[in-house]
Design a protein around this motif. Structure first.
Motif, PDB file in Angstrom:
ATOM      1  N   THR A   1     -27.284 -47.641  -6.315  1.00  0.00           N
ATOM      2  CA  THR A   1     -28.427 -47.553  -7.221  1.00  0.00           C
ATOM      3  C   THR A   1     -28.555 -48.831  -8.039  1.00  0.00           C
ATOM      4  N   TRP A   2     -29.594 -49.627  -7.780  1.00  0.00           N
ATOM      5  CA  TRP A   2     -29.809 -50.805  -8.632  1.00  0.00           C
ATOM      6  C   TRP A   2     -30.381 -50.370  -9.974  1.00  0.00           C
ATOM      7  N   ARG A   3     -30.092 -51.147 -10.992  1.00  0.00           N
ATOM      8  CA  ARG A   3     -30.637 -50.900 -12.334  1.00  0.00           C
ATOM      9  C   ARG A   3     -31.349 -52.171 -12.801  1.00  0.00           C
ATOM     10  N   GLY A   4     -32.618 -52.015 -13.100  1.00  0.00           N
ATOM     11  CA  GLY A   4     -33.406 -53.183 -13.472  1.00  0.00           C
ATOM     12  C   GLY A   4     -34.634 -52.810 -14.268  1.00  0.00           C
ATOM     13  N   PHE A   5     -35.711 -53.624 -14.107  1.00  0.00           N
ATOM     14  CA  PHE A   5     -36.858 -53.507 -15.006  1.00  0.00           C
ATOM     15  C   PHE A   5     -38.156 -53.916 -14.307  1.00  0.00           C
TER      16      PHE A   5
ATOM     17  N   SER B   1     -41.618 -62.031 -29.934  1.00  0.00           N
ATOM     18  CA  SER B   1     -40.575 -61.814 -30.935  1.00  0.00           C
ATOM     19  C   SER B   1     -40.351 -60.343 -31.250  1.00  0.00           C
ATOM     20  N   ASN B   2     -41.059 -59.442 -30.553  1.00  0.00           N
ATOM     21  CA  ASN B   2     -40.888 -58.007 -30.764  1.00  0.00           C
ATOM     22  C   ASN B   2     -40.517 -57.320 -29.450  1.00  0.00           C
ATOM     23  N   PRO B   3     -39.388 -57.667 -28.865  1.00  0.00           N
ATOM     24  CA  PRO B   3     -39.033 -57.131 -27.545  1.00  0.00           C
ATOM     25  C   PRO B   3     -38.783 -55.622 -27.590  1.00  0.00           C
ATOM     26  N   GLU B   4     -39.216 -54.958 -26.540  1.00  0.00           N
ATOM     27  CA  GLU B   4     -39.043 -53.501 -26.444  1.00  0.00           C
ATOM     28  C   GLU B   4     -38.668 -53.136 -25.017  1.00  0.00           C
ATOM     29  N   CYS B   5     -37.773 -52.189 -24.902  1.00  0.00           N
ATOM     30  CA  CYS B   5     -37.416 -51.638 -23.596  1.00  0.00           C
ATOM     31  C   CYS B   5     -37.687 -50.135 -23.623  1.00  0.00           C
ATOM     32  N   ILE B   6     -38.496 -49.665 -22.703  1.00  0.00           N
ATOM     33  CA  ILE B   6     -38.745 -48.230 -22.582  1.00  0.00           C
ATOM     34  C   ILE B   6     -37.766 -47.630 -21.589  1.00  0.00           C
ATOM     35  N   ALA B   7     -37.049 -46.603 -22.039  1.00  0.00           N
ATOM     36  CA  ALA B   7     -36.238 -45.780 -21.147  1.00  0.00           C
ATOM     37  C   ALA B   7     -37.090 -44.572 -20.779  1.00  0.00           C
TER      38      ALA B   7
ATOM     39  N   VAL C   1     -39.618 -52.182 -18.883  1.00  0.00           N
ATOM     40  CA  VAL C   1     -39.338 -50.767 -18.667  1.00  0.00           C
ATOM     41  C   VAL C   1     -38.166 -50.641 -17.711  1.00  0.00           C
ATOM     42  N   ALA C   2     -37.188 -49.816 -18.096  1.00  0.00           N
ATOM     43  CA  ALA C   2     -36.021 -49.601 -17.245  1.00  0.00           C
ATOM     44  C   ALA C   2     -36.441 -48.885 -15.961  1.00  0.00           C
ATOM     45  N   ALA C   3     -35.849 -49.296 -14.868  1.00  0.00           N
ATOM     46  CA  ALA C   3     -36.146 -48.690 -13.569  1.00  0.00           C
ATOM     47  C   ALA C   3     -34.885 -48.704 -12.721  1.00  0.00           C
TER      48      ALA C   3
ATOM     49  N   PRO D   1     -32.731 -39.525 -24.092  1.00  0.00           N
ATOM     50  CA  PRO D   1     -31.510 -40.301 -24.346  1.00  0.00           C
ATOM     51  C   PRO D   1     -30.305 -39.748 -23.588  1.00  0.00           C
ATOM     52  N   GLY D   2     -29.401 -40.653 -23.236  1.00  0.00           N
ATOM     53  CA  GLY D   2     -28.122 -40.242 -22.692  1.00  0.00           C
ATOM     54  C   GLY D   2     -27.923 -40.458 -21.215  1.00  0.00           C
ATOM     55  N   GLY D   3     -28.972 -40.797 -20.480  1.00  0.00           N
ATOM     56  CA  GLY D   3     -28.846 -40.978 -19.045  1.00  0.00           C
ATOM     57  C   GLY D   3     -28.789 -42.437 -18.630  1.00  0.00           C
ATOM     58  N   GLY D   4     -29.043 -42.660 -17.341  1.00  0.00           N
ATOM     59  CA  GLY D   4     -28.939 -44.006 -16.800  1.00  0.00           C
ATOM     60  C   GLY D   4     -29.975 -44.977 -17.331  1.00  0.00           C
ATOM     61  N   TYR D   5     -31.201 -44.504 -17.589  1.00  0.00           N
ATOM     62  CA  TYR D   5     -32.231 -45.395 -18.115  1.00  0.00           C
ATOM     63  C   TYR D   5     -31.912 -45.817 -19.548  1.00  0.00           C
ATOM     64  N   ASP D   6     -31.373 -44.898 -20.316  1.00  0.00           N
ATOM     65  CA  ASP D   6     -30.930 -45.223 -21.674  1.00  0.00           C
ATOM     66  C   ASP D   6     -29.853 -46.294 -21.615  1.00  0.00           C
ATOM     67  N   LEU D   7     -28.883 -46.099 -20.734  1.00  0.00           N
ATOM     68  CA  LEU D   7     -27.808 -47.074 -20.550  1.00  0.00           C
ATOM     69  C   LEU D   7     -28.366 -48.437 -20.163  1.00  0.00           C
ATOM     70  N   THR D   8     -29.345 -48.456 -19.259  1.00  0.00           N
ATOM     71  CA  THR D   8     -29.927 -49.711 -18.783  1.00  0.00           C
ATOM     72  C   THR D   8     -30.587 -50.477 -19.919  1.00  0.00           C
ATOM     73  N   CYS D   9     -31.392 -49.779 -20.714  1.00  0.00           N
ATOM     74  CA  CYS D   9     -32.064 -50.437 -21.842  1.00  0.00           C
ATOM     75  C   CYS D   9     -31.067 -50.945 -22.870  1.00  0.00           C
TER      76      CYS D   9
END
Length: 334
Positions: A260-264, A34-40, A98-100, A44-52
């Motif tokens: 470029t794939w965007r995933g986790f 119940s406490n989901p988290e995504c690490i970019a 984690v964004a990848a 901030p501001g790049g593709g990993y931020d966008l993915t999360c």
């Protein structure tokens, strides 16, 4: 009176306490996840931020999570700090993703994540695809890829490239492939490394760089600004939509592609049940119309690889990237 009251009601009170404890334990179990988290793993501001953020907003609006997802930032080593942190201290966290991207696969191919390899995390899935771009300021003397290549042939040291990644990263590889097209050894280029695409793009807009290599999604909010010019998109076809007027490198005579794939990924010791729970969430999300709309608005394109299929795909890509690194003179650092 107090003693008699306790004697009469203590068994009942004890029973209530036991029931309350059992219910509390059950509630805690039900609240796992119940406490989901995504690490970019960048600023901030790049593709990993966008993915999360695409994941967090999508899950929330699809009612696939009970609480809003936290997006946190862990820059350092172009993903290496986050990769090591997850392996070392959050390897069992069922709430953490984690964004990848294929950039992480490239860094793994070069051994840039230390002694942790591609098989030390659980690759979760990819829900979008991006494509590489070559970008200059709007007042740049280069109006197409051929003019940039000609300038590289004439004086490679006169042009400053920059990207959200170090030498050997996927954004550097885009530069290297352009250099190869000009017959220039990548090692002779001037390249500035930034901690994320957002920072690198800011340097371009501030005229600290001559050329930025990144991804199409990073340009979605800048195409109509009058501040940048995209010389080429590194895809096998024009992307359409807001990118319809941007030519591919191929149609300009240069056989350069970079999807470029965007995933986790998740920690290596996350249970099968929690891993499959996240796989199911991603599959459900990607199938929803609201997510497809959100993905399109972010300038991204469809992708759907999940679970063990995605794990095999990433492992295969890392092997391919090792060969590419050799081809451009980097070799393998592991």
């Amino acid at each position: 009176m107090k003693t008699r009251l306790c004697r009469g009601h203590c068994p009942l009170l004890l029973l209530c306490l036991l029931v309350w404890a059992a219910l509390s334990t059950g509630c805690q179990k039900q609240q796992a996840g119940s406490n989901p988290e995504c690490i970019a793993p960048a600023k901030p501001g790049g593709g990993y931020d966008l993915t999360c953020r695409l994941l967090a907003n999508g899950l929330q609006h699809a009612d696939l999570i009970g609480q809003p997802m936290i997006v946190s930032y862990m820059p350092g080593g172009i993903g290496a700090v986050a990769y090591n942190q997850v392996n070392a201290t959050r390897d069992r966290d069922p709430d953490l993703v984690v964004a990848a991207s294929s950039g992480a696969a490239m860094n793994l191919a070069l051994g840039k994540f230390g002694h942790y390899g591609v098989d030390t995390v659980r690759w979760l899935g990819a829900f979008a695809t991006d494509y590489g771009v070559v970008v200059v300021p709007a007042d740049s003397p280069y109006h197409d890829l051929s003019e940039l290549v000609a300038a590289l042939k004439h004086d490679p040291g006169s042009i400053v490239f920059g990207a959200g990644g170090s030498i050997g990263s996927q954004d550097w590889m885009k530069v290297a492939l352009v250099a190869q097209a000009a017959g220039v050894a990548p090692k002779n280029l001037r390249f500035v490394s930034y901690e994320g695409g957002g920072e690198a793009l800011g340097a371009l807009l501030g005229h600290h760089l001559d050329v930025f290599t990144g991804d199409a999604s990073e340009m979605a909010g800048h195409l109509g600004s009058g501040r940048v010019r995209v010389l080429a998109v590194l895809a096998d076809h024009r992307l359409g939509r807001e990118y319809a007027d941007i030519p591919t490198a191929k149609e300009q005579g240069y056989d350069i592609e970079w999807p470029t794939w965007r995933g986790f990924y998740m920690g290596p010791n996350v249970s099968d049940a929690d891993y499959e729970r996240w796989v199911h969430k991603l599959k459900t999300l990607v199938a929803s119309e609201q997510f497809k709309t959100r993905r399109r608005k972010q300038g991204l394109f469809p992708e759907a690889r999940f679970g063990r299929e995605f794990d095999r795909y990433v492992n295969h890509q890392v092997a391919e990237f090792r060969q590419l690194a050799n081809d451009v003179g980097l070799g393998h650092e592991q």
